[in-house]
Write a protein that holds these residues in place. Structure first.
Motif, short mmCIF file in Angstrom:
data_model
loop_
_atom_site.label_atom_id
_atom_site.label_comp_id
_atom_site.label_asym_id
_atom_site.label_seq_id
_atom_site.Cartn_x
_atom_site.Cartn_y
_atom_site.Cartn_z
N SER A 181 -5.10 5.03 5.04
CA SER A 181 -5.22 3.86 4.15
C SER A 181 -4.10 2.84 4.33
O SER A 181 -4.39 1.64 4.46
CB SER A 181 -5.29 4.31 2.69
N PRO A 182 -2.81 3.22 4.33
CA PRO A 182 -1.78 2.19 4.52
C PRO A 182 -1.84 1.54 5.89
O PRO A 182 -1.52 0.36 6.02
CB PRO A 182 -0.47 2.96 4.31
N ARG A 183 -2.26 2.30 6.90
CA ARG A 183 -2.41 1.69 8.22
C ARG A 183 -3.52 0.65 8.22
O ARG A 183 -3.37 -0.45 8.77
CB ARG A 183 -2.69 2.78 9.27
N SER A 184 -4.64 0.99 7.60
CA SER A 184 -5.74 0.02 7.49
C SER A 184 -5.34 -1.18 6.64
O SER A 184 -5.73 -2.31 6.92
CB SER A 184 -6.98 0.69 6.89
N ALA A 185 -4.54 -0.92 5.60
CA ALA A 185 -4.08 -2.02 4.73
C ALA A 185 -3.15 -2.96 5.50
O ALA A 185 -3.22 -4.18 5.35
CB ALA A 185 -3.38 -1.45 3.51
N MET A 186 -2.27 -2.39 6.33
CA MET A 186 -1.39 -3.22 7.15
C MET A 186 -2.19 -4.07 8.12
O MET A 186 -1.87 -5.24 8.35
CB MET A 186 -0.40 -2.34 7.92
N SER A 187 -3.24 -3.49 8.67
CA SER A 187 -4.10 -4.24 9.60
C SER A 187 -4.76 -5.42 8.90
O SER A 187 -4.79 -6.54 9.42
CB SER A 187 -5.16 -3.32 10.20
N LEU A 188 -5.28 -5.17 7.70
CA LEU A 188 -5.90 -6.24 6.93
C LEU A 188 -4.88 -7.30 6.54
O LEU A 188 -5.17 -8.51 6.59
CB LEU A 188 -6.57 -5.65 5.69
N LEU A 189 -3.68 -6.88 6.16
CA LEU A 189 -2.64 -7.84 5.81
C LEU A 189 -2.28 -8.72 7.00
O LEU A 189 -2.14 -9.94 6.87
CB LEU A 189 -1.40 -7.10 5.31
N GLY A 190 -2.13 -8.11 8.18
CA GLY A 190 -1.83 -8.90 9.38
C GLY A 190 -2.90 -9.92 9.66
O GLY A 190 -2.60 -11.08 9.97
N SER A 191 -4.17 -9.51 9.54
CA SER A 191 -5.28 -10.45 9.76
C SER A 191 -5.28 -11.56 8.71
O SER A 191 -5.54 -12.73 9.03
CB SER A 191 -6.62 -9.70 9.72
N GLY A 192 -5.00 -11.18 7.46
CA GLY A 192 -4.97 -12.18 6.39
C GLY A 192 -3.86 -13.20 6.59
O GLY A 192 -4.07 -14.40 6.37
N LEU A 193 -2.69 -12.74 7.00
CA LEU A 193 -1.59 -13.66 7.27
C LEU A 193 -1.95 -14.62 8.41
O LEU A 193 -1.63 -15.81 8.36
CB LEU A 193 -0.32 -12.87 7.61
N SER A 194 -2.63 -14.10 9.42
CA SER A 194 -3.09 -14.96 10.52
C SER A 194 -4.09 -15.99 10.02
O SER A 194 -4.03 -17.17 10.40
CB SER A 194 -3.72 -14.11 11.63
#
Length: 376
Positions: A181-194
Protein backbone atom coordinates in the motif's frame (compact mmCIF):
# COMPACT_ATOMS: atom_id res chain seq x y z
CA UNK A 1 7.37 16.18 -1.28
CA UNK A 2 8.05 13.24 1.02
CA UNK A 3 10.82 13.73 3.57
CA UNK A 4 14.05 12.60 1.90
CA UNK A 5 16.23 15.55 2.91
CA UNK A 6 17.77 16.95 6.09
CA UNK A 7 15.31 19.40 7.68
CA UNK A 8 18.08 21.99 8.05
CA UNK A 9 20.58 21.79 5.19
CA UNK A 10 18.50 19.79 2.65
CA UNK A 11 21.18 17.10 2.21
CA UNK A 12 19.65 14.17 0.31
CA UNK A 13 19.06 11.25 2.69
CA UNK A 14 16.95 8.96 0.53
CA UNK A 15 14.58 6.92 2.69
CA UNK A 16 17.10 5.30 5.04
CA UNK A 17 20.09 7.53 5.76
CA UNK A 18 20.68 10.17 8.44
CA UNK A 19 19.49 10.70 11.99
CA UNK A 20 15.96 11.17 13.35
CA UNK A 21 14.55 13.14 16.24
CA UNK A 22 13.79 10.59 18.96
CA UNK A 23 10.38 12.10 19.65
CA UNK A 24 8.89 13.07 16.28
CA UNK A 25 11.21 11.41 13.69
CA UNK A 26 12.15 14.65 11.91
CA UNK A 27 15.19 13.75 9.80
CA UNK A 28 18.69 15.26 9.86
CA UNK A 29 22.02 14.52 8.21
CA UNK A 30 23.71 14.49 11.63
CA UNK A 31 23.65 15.76 15.22
CA UNK A 32 24.92 19.24 14.30
CA UNK A 33 21.87 20.01 12.17
CA UNK A 34 19.58 18.46 14.76
CA UNK A 35 20.94 20.71 17.51
CA UNK A 36 20.79 23.77 15.26
CA UNK A 37 17.16 23.03 14.36
CA UNK A 38 16.20 22.76 18.01
CA UNK A 39 17.98 25.94 19.07
CA UNK A 40 17.45 28.20 16.04
CA UNK A 41 14.95 26.57 13.68
CA UNK A 42 11.88 26.47 15.92
CA UNK A 43 11.80 22.70 16.28
CA UNK A 44 11.50 23.02 20.06
CA UNK A 45 8.06 24.59 19.48
CA UNK A 46 6.88 22.09 16.85
CA UNK A 47 8.25 18.78 18.09
CA UNK A 48 5.28 17.83 20.32
CA UNK A 49 2.79 18.92 17.67
CA UNK A 50 4.52 16.80 15.02
CA UNK A 51 4.63 13.78 17.33
CA UNK A 52 0.92 14.17 18.12
CA UNK A 53 0.13 14.15 14.40
CA UNK A 54 1.88 10.79 14.00
CA UNK A 55 5.47 11.78 13.30
CA UNK A 56 7.31 13.95 10.80
CA UNK A 57 6.28 12.08 7.65
CA UNK A 58 2.61 11.98 8.67
CA UNK A 59 2.67 15.64 9.75
CA UNK A 60 4.18 16.65 6.43
CA UNK A 61 1.69 14.54 4.46
CA UNK A 62 -1.26 16.05 6.33
CA UNK A 63 0.03 19.58 5.71
CA UNK A 64 0.72 19.00 2.02
CA UNK A 65 -2.68 17.34 1.60
CA UNK A 66 -4.51 20.36 3.05
CA UNK A 67 -2.56 22.69 0.77
CA UNK A 68 -3.25 20.53 -2.31
CA UNK A 69 -6.99 20.32 -1.55
CA UNK A 70 -7.20 24.12 -1.27
CA UNK A 71 -5.39 24.54 -4.61
CA UNK A 72 -7.64 21.98 -6.33
CA UNK A 73 -10.85 23.52 -4.99
CA UNK A 74 -9.77 27.01 -6.07
CA UNK A 75 -8.77 25.77 -9.53
CA UNK A 76 -12.17 24.08 -9.97
CA UNK A 77 -14.25 26.89 -8.42
CA UNK A 78 -15.73 28.24 -11.66
CA UNK A 79 -16.74 24.77 -12.85
CA UNK A 80 -18.24 23.70 -9.50
CA UNK A 81 -20.22 26.86 -8.68
CA UNK A 82 -23.76 26.01 -7.54
CA UNK A 83 -23.11 22.24 -7.48
CA UNK A 84 -23.10 19.64 -4.70
CA UNK A 85 -20.96 16.60 -3.92
CA UNK A 86 -22.41 13.41 -5.41
CA UNK A 87 -21.19 11.49 -2.34
CA UNK A 88 -22.22 13.64 0.65
CA UNK A 89 -24.71 15.90 -1.26
CA UNK A 90 -23.25 19.07 0.33
CA UNK A 91 -21.69 22.09 -1.39
CA UNK A 92 -19.15 22.72 1.39
CA UNK A 93 -17.79 19.71 3.24
CA UNK A 94 -19.49 19.72 6.65
CA UNK A 95 -16.26 19.07 8.56
CA UNK A 96 -13.36 20.41 6.50
CA UNK A 97 -15.33 23.23 4.80
CA UNK A 98 -13.45 22.46 1.57
CA UNK A 99 -14.93 23.28 -1.82
CA UNK A 100 -15.79 20.93 -4.66
CA UNK A 101 -13.58 19.60 -7.43
CA UNK A 102 -14.05 17.82 -10.74
CA UNK A 103 -10.94 16.61 -12.54
CA UNK A 104 -12.17 13.62 -14.52
CA UNK A 105 -14.18 13.28 -17.75
CA UNK A 106 -17.66 13.77 -16.26
CA UNK A 107 -19.75 16.50 -17.85
CA UNK A 108 -22.98 18.35 -17.14
CA UNK A 109 -23.96 18.06 -13.48
CA UNK A 110 -22.08 14.79 -12.89
CA UNK A 111 -18.82 14.12 -11.08
CA UNK A 112 -18.63 16.98 -8.57
CA UNK A 113 -17.16 15.90 -5.24
CA UNK A 114 -14.96 16.85 -2.30
CA UNK A 115 -11.45 15.41 -2.32
CA UNK A 116 -12.11 14.25 1.26
CA UNK A 117 -15.19 12.33 0.14
CA UNK A 118 -13.38 10.73 -2.79
CA UNK A 119 -10.51 9.75 -0.50
CA UNK A 120 -12.77 8.31 2.19
CA UNK A 121 -14.70 6.30 -0.40
CA UNK A 122 -11.46 4.91 -1.87
CA UNK A 123 -10.14 4.07 1.59
CA UNK A 124 -13.32 2.19 2.55
CA UNK A 125 -13.39 0.36 -0.78
CA UNK A 126 -9.79 -0.88 -0.41
CA UNK A 127 -10.03 -1.61 3.33
CA UNK A 128 -12.98 -3.91 2.68
CA UNK A 129 -10.86 -5.91 0.23
CA UNK A 130 -8.05 -6.14 2.80
CA UNK A 131 -10.30 -7.16 5.69
CA UNK A 132 -11.99 -9.86 3.61
CA UNK A 133 -8.59 -11.12 2.40
CA UNK A 134 -9.58 -10.83 -1.25
CA UNK A 135 -6.96 -11.74 -3.85
CA UNK A 136 -4.54 -9.10 -5.13
CA UNK A 137 -6.31 -8.77 -8.50
CA UNK A 138 -9.46 -7.61 -6.71
CA UNK A 139 -7.41 -5.34 -4.46
CA UNK A 140 -5.85 -3.69 -7.53
CA UNK A 141 -9.32 -3.06 -8.95
CA UNK A 142 -10.39 -1.52 -5.63
CA UNK A 143 -7.16 0.51 -5.45
CA UNK A 144 -8.05 2.15 -8.77
CA UNK A 145 -10.70 4.17 -6.90
CA UNK A 146 -7.87 6.30 -5.53
CA UNK A 147 -7.25 7.82 -8.97
CA UNK A 148 -10.19 6.81 -11.20
CA UNK A 149 -13.68 8.33 -11.20
CA UNK A 150 -16.32 5.72 -10.36
CA UNK A 151 -18.84 7.49 -12.62
CA UNK A 152 -17.01 8.11 -15.92
CA UNK A 153 -14.29 5.49 -15.23
CA UNK A 154 -11.55 7.87 -16.42
CA UNK A 155 -8.51 8.89 -14.42
CA UNK A 156 -8.42 12.17 -12.54
CA UNK A 157 -5.90 14.69 -13.83
CA UNK A 158 -4.15 17.93 -12.92
CA UNK A 159 -4.34 19.38 -9.43
CA UNK A 160 -7.19 17.04 -8.46
CA UNK A 161 -4.98 14.00 -9.02
CA UNK A 162 -2.24 15.73 -7.03
CA UNK A 163 -4.61 16.26 -4.09
CA UNK A 164 -5.73 12.62 -4.26
CA UNK A 165 -2.07 11.58 -4.35
CA UNK A 166 -1.44 13.38 -1.08
CA UNK A 167 -4.68 11.94 0.36
CA UNK A 168 -3.53 8.43 -0.51
CA UNK A 169 -0.01 8.97 0.84
CA UNK A 170 -1.22 10.39 4.16
CA UNK A 171 -3.53 7.38 4.51
CA UNK A 172 -0.84 4.72 4.10
CA UNK A 173 2.38 6.52 5.10
CA UNK A 174 2.59 4.75 8.47
CA UNK A 175 2.68 1.24 7.06
CA UNK A 176 5.99 -0.65 6.64
CA UNK A 177 7.68 -0.43 3.24
CA UNK A 178 7.24 -4.20 2.77
CA UNK A 179 3.49 -3.54 2.53
CA UNK A 180 2.28 -2.86 -1.02
CA UNK A 181 0.00 0.00 0.00
CA UNK A 182 2.60 2.70 0.83
CA UNK A 183 4.54 1.81 -2.30
CA UNK A 184 1.41 2.18 -4.41
CA UNK A 185 0.58 5.41 -2.57
CA UNK A 186 4.05 6.81 -3.33
CA UNK A 187 3.56 5.93 -6.99
CA UNK A 188 0.23 7.74 -7.09
CA UNK A 189 1.73 10.74 -5.28
CA UNK A 190 4.57 10.94 -7.81
CA UNK A 191 2.11 10.84 -10.69
CA UNK A 192 -0.08 13.46 -9.03
CA UNK A 193 2.84 15.81 -8.49
CA UNK A 194 3.74 15.42 -12.16
CA UNK A 195 0.14 16.15 -13.18
CA UNK A 196 0.29 19.38 -11.17
CA UNK A 197 3.67 20.20 -12.80
CA UNK A 198 5.64 19.93 -9.55
CA UNK A 199 8.33 18.04 -11.43
CA UNK A 200 11.24 18.46 -9.02
CA UNK A 201 9.11 17.17 -6.14
CA UNK A 202 7.86 14.34 -8.37
CA UNK A 203 11.45 13.39 -9.17
CA UNK A 204 12.31 13.15 -5.46
CA UNK A 205 9.33 10.89 -4.77
CA UNK A 206 9.93 8.64 -7.79
CA UNK A 207 13.64 8.22 -7.12
CA UNK A 208 12.90 7.33 -3.48
CA UNK A 209 10.27 4.81 -4.54
CA UNK A 210 12.55 3.18 -7.11
CA UNK A 211 15.21 2.76 -4.42
CA UNK A 212 12.60 1.24 -2.11
CA UNK A 213 11.37 -1.23 -4.74
CA UNK A 214 14.90 -2.45 -5.31
CA UNK A 215 15.61 -2.64 -1.59
CA UNK A 216 12.57 -4.85 -0.85
CA UNK A 217 13.16 -7.01 -3.93
CA UNK A 218 9.98 -6.09 -5.78
CA UNK A 219 9.17 -7.67 -9.14
CA UNK A 220 10.83 -6.59 -12.37
CA UNK A 221 7.36 -5.67 -13.65
CA UNK A 222 6.91 -3.09 -10.88
CA UNK A 223 10.48 -1.81 -11.14
CA UNK A 224 9.99 -1.21 -14.88
CA UNK A 225 6.74 0.64 -14.19
CA UNK A 226 8.53 2.93 -11.75
CA UNK A 227 11.41 3.50 -14.16
CA UNK A 228 8.84 4.50 -16.78
CA UNK A 229 7.35 7.07 -14.41
CA UNK A 230 10.84 8.35 -13.65
CA UNK A 231 11.60 8.70 -17.36
CA UNK A 232 8.48 10.86 -17.79
CA UNK A 233 9.79 13.22 -15.13
CA UNK A 234 13.23 13.34 -16.77
CA UNK A 235 11.46 14.44 -19.94
CA UNK A 236 9.45 17.14 -18.16
CA UNK A 237 12.66 18.48 -16.64
CA UNK A 238 14.36 18.68 -20.04
CA UNK A 239 16.66 15.72 -19.40
CA UNK A 240 15.67 14.28 -22.76
CA UNK A 241 18.65 12.02 -23.45
CA UNK A 242 18.31 10.38 -20.03
CA UNK A 243 14.60 9.88 -20.64
CA UNK A 244 15.25 8.33 -24.06
CA UNK A 245 17.88 5.86 -22.80
CA UNK A 246 15.63 4.72 -19.98
CA UNK A 247 12.55 4.41 -22.16
CA UNK A 248 14.39 2.43 -24.84
CA UNK A 249 15.58 -0.03 -22.20
CA UNK A 250 12.11 -0.32 -20.65
CA UNK A 251 10.49 -0.97 -24.03
CA UNK A 252 13.01 -3.68 -24.90
CA UNK A 253 12.71 -5.41 -21.52
CA UNK A 254 8.91 -5.33 -21.52
CA UNK A 255 8.78 -6.89 -24.98
CA UNK A 256 10.71 -9.84 -23.57
CA UNK A 257 8.97 -9.95 -20.20
CA UNK A 258 5.26 -9.55 -21.02
CA UNK A 259 4.99 -9.53 -24.83
CA UNK A 260 3.97 -7.10 -27.52
CA UNK A 261 0.21 -7.12 -26.76
CA UNK A 262 0.39 -6.15 -23.09
CA UNK A 263 -0.90 -2.68 -22.21
CA UNK A 264 2.33 -1.78 -20.42
CA UNK A 265 4.42 -2.75 -23.46
CA UNK A 266 2.22 -0.56 -25.65
CA UNK A 267 2.59 2.29 -23.15
CA UNK A 268 6.37 1.81 -23.24
CA UNK A 269 6.41 1.95 -27.04
CA UNK A 270 4.36 5.14 -26.89
CA UNK A 271 6.75 6.75 -24.41
CA UNK A 272 9.82 5.63 -26.37
CA UNK A 273 8.41 7.10 -29.58
CA UNK A 274 7.59 10.33 -27.76
CA UNK A 275 11.18 10.66 -26.54
CA UNK A 276 12.49 10.10 -30.07
CA UNK A 277 10.11 12.77 -31.35
CA UNK A 278 11.15 15.24 -28.64
CA UNK A 279 14.75 14.83 -29.83
CA UNK A 280 13.57 15.40 -33.44
CA UNK A 281 14.37 11.82 -34.44
CA UNK A 282 11.08 11.68 -36.31
CA UNK A 283 11.82 8.82 -38.70
CA UNK A 284 12.79 6.55 -35.79
CA UNK A 285 9.64 7.56 -33.93
CA UNK A 286 7.48 6.77 -36.94
CA UNK A 287 9.18 3.39 -37.34
CA UNK A 288 8.30 2.39 -33.76
CA UNK A 289 4.73 3.64 -34.12
CA UNK A 290 4.09 1.95 -37.48
CA UNK A 291 4.83 -1.34 -35.74
CA UNK A 292 2.88 -0.70 -32.54
CA UNK A 293 -0.13 1.43 -33.56
CA UNK A 294 -1.97 -1.47 -35.26
CA UNK A 295 -1.46 -3.57 -32.11
CA UNK A 296 -2.78 -0.79 -29.87
CA UNK A 297 -5.84 -0.25 -32.05
CA UNK A 298 -6.60 -3.98 -32.06
CA UNK A 299 -5.93 -4.68 -28.37
CA UNK A 300 -6.95 -1.42 -26.66
CA UNK A 301 -9.42 0.05 -29.14
CA UNK A 302 -9.63 3.35 -30.98
CA UNK A 303 -10.71 5.44 -27.98
CA UNK A 304 -8.06 4.31 -25.48
CA UNK A 305 -5.68 7.06 -24.36
CA UNK A 306 -2.59 5.08 -25.36
CA UNK A 307 -3.96 4.56 -28.88
CA UNK A 308 -4.94 8.21 -29.17
CA UNK A 309 -1.54 9.38 -27.94
CA UNK A 310 0.33 7.07 -30.31
CA UNK A 311 -1.61 8.45 -33.28
CA UNK A 312 -1.02 12.00 -32.03
CA UNK A 313 2.76 11.48 -31.86
CA UNK A 314 2.76 9.90 -35.32
CA UNK A 315 0.78 12.81 -36.79
CA UNK A 316 3.12 15.32 -35.15
CA UNK A 317 6.12 13.52 -36.63
CA UNK A 318 4.49 13.84 -40.06
CA UNK A 319 4.12 17.63 -39.97
CA UNK A 320 7.19 18.50 -37.89
CA UNK A 321 9.70 16.77 -40.13
CA UNK A 322 11.49 19.47 -42.19
CA UNK A 323 10.93 17.85 -45.58
CA UNK A 324 7.30 16.85 -45.01
CA UNK A 325 5.37 16.39 -48.23
CA UNK A 326 1.97 17.89 -48.89
CA UNK A 327 0.47 14.40 -48.56
CA UNK A 328 2.17 14.02 -45.16
CA UNK A 329 0.70 17.32 -44.02
CA UNK A 330 -2.78 16.38 -45.21
CA UNK A 331 -2.55 13.06 -43.36
CA UNK A 332 -1.38 14.82 -40.20
CA UNK A 333 -4.29 17.28 -40.26
CA UNK A 334 -6.87 14.58 -40.97
CA UNK A 335 -5.49 12.29 -38.25
CA UNK A 336 -5.41 15.00 -35.61
CA UNK A 337 -8.94 16.16 -36.44
CA UNK A 338 -10.21 12.60 -36.13
CA UNK A 339 -8.53 11.75 -32.84
CA UNK A 340 -9.36 15.15 -31.32
CA UNK A 341 -13.05 14.41 -31.83
CA UNK A 342 -12.70 10.96 -30.29
CA UNK A 343 -10.67 12.26 -27.33
CA UNK A 344 -13.15 15.09 -26.71
CA UNK A 345 -16.06 12.65 -26.72
CA UNK A 346 -14.38 10.18 -24.37
CA UNK A 347 -12.32 12.46 -22.10
CA UNK A 348 -14.08 15.82 -22.25
CA UNK A 349 -12.81 19.19 -23.42
CA UNK A 350 -10.89 19.97 -20.21
CA UNK A 351 -8.63 16.92 -20.39
CA UNK A 352 -4.92 17.70 -20.98
CA UNK A 353 -4.73 15.34 -23.97
CA UNK A 354 -7.61 17.16 -25.68
CA UNK A 355 -5.99 20.54 -25.10
CA UNK A 356 -2.69 19.24 -26.42
CA UNK A 357 -4.45 17.90 -29.51
CA UNK A 358 -6.02 21.31 -30.09
CA UNK A 359 -2.57 22.89 -30.18
CA UNK A 360 -1.16 20.20 -32.49
CA UNK A 361 -4.16 20.53 -34.79
CA UNK A 362 -3.64 24.29 -35.08
CA UNK A 363 0.07 23.90 -35.87
CA UNK A 364 -0.53 21.17 -38.44
CA UNK A 365 -3.11 23.31 -40.24
CA UNK A 366 -0.70 26.23 -40.31
CA UNK A 367 2.04 24.01 -41.77
CA UNK A 368 -0.40 22.66 -44.36
CA UNK A 369 -1.56 26.12 -45.43
CA UNK A 370 2.04 27.36 -45.66
CA UNK A 371 3.06 24.44 -47.86
CA UNK A 372 0.01 24.89 -50.13
CA UNK A 373 0.85 28.60 -50.49
CA UNK A 374 4.48 27.84 -51.34
CA UNK A 375 3.39 25.29 -53.98
CA UNK A 376 0.86 27.65 -55.58
Amino acid sequence: MILTQCAVCATDLGLTLGKKCGRCSTRYCGPECQVQHWKEGGHDQLCKKIKKAGGAEQYNANKKYSEAVAVAAEKCADDTKGQTCYICTEALHRHTKEGLVRGCSCRGTAGFAHVSCLAEEAKIWFTEAEENNLDWKVKIERWDRWYTCSLCEQEYHGVVKCALGWACWKTYVGRPETDRSPRSAMSLLGSGLSEAEHHEDALSVKEALLAMLRRVGDSEYNVLAMQGNLACTYGELGRLEEALCLREDIYSRRLKLIGVEHRQTLASANNYANSLSELKRFEEAKSVLRKMMPVARRILGESDRITLTMRKIFAEALYLIPDATLDDLREAVATLEEIEQTARRVLGGAHPLVRSLEGSMRLSREAHRAREASNA
